[in-house]
Design a protein around this motif. Structure first.
Motif, short mmCIF file in Angstrom:
data_model
loop_
_atom_site.label_atom_id
_atom_site.label_comp_id
_atom_site.label_asym_id
_atom_site.label_seq_id
_atom_site.Cartn_x
_atom_site.Cartn_y
_atom_site.Cartn_z
N PRO A 26 0.83 -1.20 0.00
CA PRO A 26 0.00 0.00 0.00
C PRO A 26 0.87 1.26 0.00
O PRO A 26 1.99 1.24 0.51
N VAL A 27 0.36 2.30 -0.58
CA VAL A 27 1.06 3.58 -0.55
C VAL A 27 0.79 4.18 0.82
O VAL A 27 -0.35 4.42 1.18
N ASN A 28 1.83 4.38 1.58
CA ASN A 28 1.70 4.93 2.94
C ASN A 28 2.84 5.91 3.15
O ASN A 28 3.92 5.53 3.55
N GLU A 29 2.58 7.17 2.85
CA GLU A 29 3.63 8.18 2.85
C GLU A 29 4.35 8.30 4.19
O GLU A 29 5.56 8.39 4.23
N GLY A 30 3.64 8.29 5.31
CA GLY A 30 4.27 8.47 6.61
C GLY A 30 5.29 7.40 6.94
O GLY A 30 6.42 7.70 7.31
N ARG A 31 4.90 6.15 6.81
CA ARG A 31 5.83 5.05 7.11
C ARG A 31 6.95 4.98 6.10
O ARG A 31 8.06 4.56 6.44
N ALA A 32 6.69 5.35 4.89
CA ALA A 32 7.71 5.27 3.85
C ALA A 32 8.84 6.27 4.08
O ALA A 32 9.93 6.10 3.54
N LEU A 33 8.60 7.29 4.87
CA LEU A 33 9.61 8.32 5.09
C LEU A 33 10.46 8.10 6.34
O LEU A 33 11.52 8.70 6.47
N THR A 34 10.04 7.24 7.23
CA THR A 34 10.73 7.08 8.51
C THR A 34 12.16 6.59 8.34
O THR A 34 13.10 7.24 8.80
N LEU A 35 12.35 5.45 7.71
CA LEU A 35 13.70 4.89 7.55
C LEU A 35 14.61 5.81 6.73
O LEU A 35 15.76 6.04 7.13
N PRO A 36 14.14 6.37 5.62
CA PRO A 36 15.04 7.27 4.88
C PRO A 36 15.49 8.48 5.71
O PRO A 36 16.65 8.87 5.65
N PHE A 37 14.58 9.05 6.50
CA PHE A 37 14.97 10.18 7.35
C PHE A 37 16.00 9.75 8.39
O PHE A 37 16.95 10.47 8.69
N GLY A 88 -10.76 1.71 -3.10
CA GLY A 88 -10.13 3.01 -2.98
C GLY A 88 -8.74 2.98 -2.37
O GLY A 88 -8.10 4.02 -2.21
N THR A 89 -8.24 1.81 -2.03
CA THR A 89 -6.90 1.69 -1.45
C THR A 89 -5.85 1.90 -2.54
O THR A 89 -5.97 1.36 -3.63
N LEU A 90 -4.85 2.70 -2.22
CA LEU A 90 -3.76 2.97 -3.16
C LEU A 90 -2.64 1.96 -2.97
O LEU A 90 -2.21 1.68 -1.85
N TRP A 91 -2.16 1.41 -4.08
CA TRP A 91 -1.12 0.40 -4.07
C TRP A 91 0.01 0.83 -4.98
O TRP A 91 -0.18 1.61 -5.90
N ARG A 92 1.18 0.22 -4.75
CA ARG A 92 2.32 0.48 -5.62
C ARG A 92 3.22 -0.76 -5.66
O ARG A 92 3.21 -1.58 -4.76
#
Length: 160
Positions: A26-37, A88-92
């Motif tokens: 799923p596209v989840n912007e918040g969790r996707a940014l944690t490790l890179p930060f 309506g769930t966004l996936w990638r």
């Protein structure tokens, strides 16, 4: 953090990132940014990002490396397949082009190290972590933007 440990950490995170990007998620912007930060912060905290003996060349290479890392993050974001299911769930999911873009990013990083080494610039592994983290942040933000801008009427019954 010593150089070998930082390099192993960067390789492990790269492998994890590529693996996760090739899976339907799923596209989840918040969790996707944690490790890179976290990677960027660790890289910055390591210090020694500028070789004081070759300061201007070192700053120029670091700046160019970060710009290229960000640009390749954008490229990888557009190689990702993004869709909305019927609920309506966004996936990638990454594609073969995503893997190719990762290989280009790795080659670019080695190229910067080679140019720096030829010029006598000492590279620390902190810049590897920043390059990787920044590239992943940019990719995640662009994928999330692409997903949010999708028309909900374009829902599909596809799972990858």
């Amino acid at each position: 953090m010593n150089e070998l440990l930082a390099a192993v950490l960067a390789l492990a995170i790269l492998a994890l990132a590529v693996y996760r990007q090739m899976r339907v998620r799923p596209v989840n912007e918040g969790r996707a940014l944690t490790l890179p930060f976290v990677l960027v912060v660790i890289g910055v905290l390591q210090g020694h990002l500028v070789d004081s003996a070759h300061a201007s060349m070192s700053i120029a290479l670091l700046t160019a490396e970060l710009l290229v890392g960000a640009a390749l993050g954008i490229v990888r974001a557009y190689t990702m397949r993004v869709w909305r299911d019927t609920r309506g769930t966004l996936w990638r999911r990454g594609t073969a082009w995503t893997i190719l873009a990762w290989l280009v990013a790795i080659a670019a990083r080695f190229g910067f190290v080679a140019v720096g080494s030829a010029a006598g610039v000492a590279f620390e592994t902190g810049s590897i972590l920043i390059f990787l983290g920044l590239s992943l942040v940019v990719q995640a933000v662009v994928v999330a933007h692409r997903a949010r801008s999708m028309d909900s009427a374009l829902a599909v019954n596809v799972e990858g």
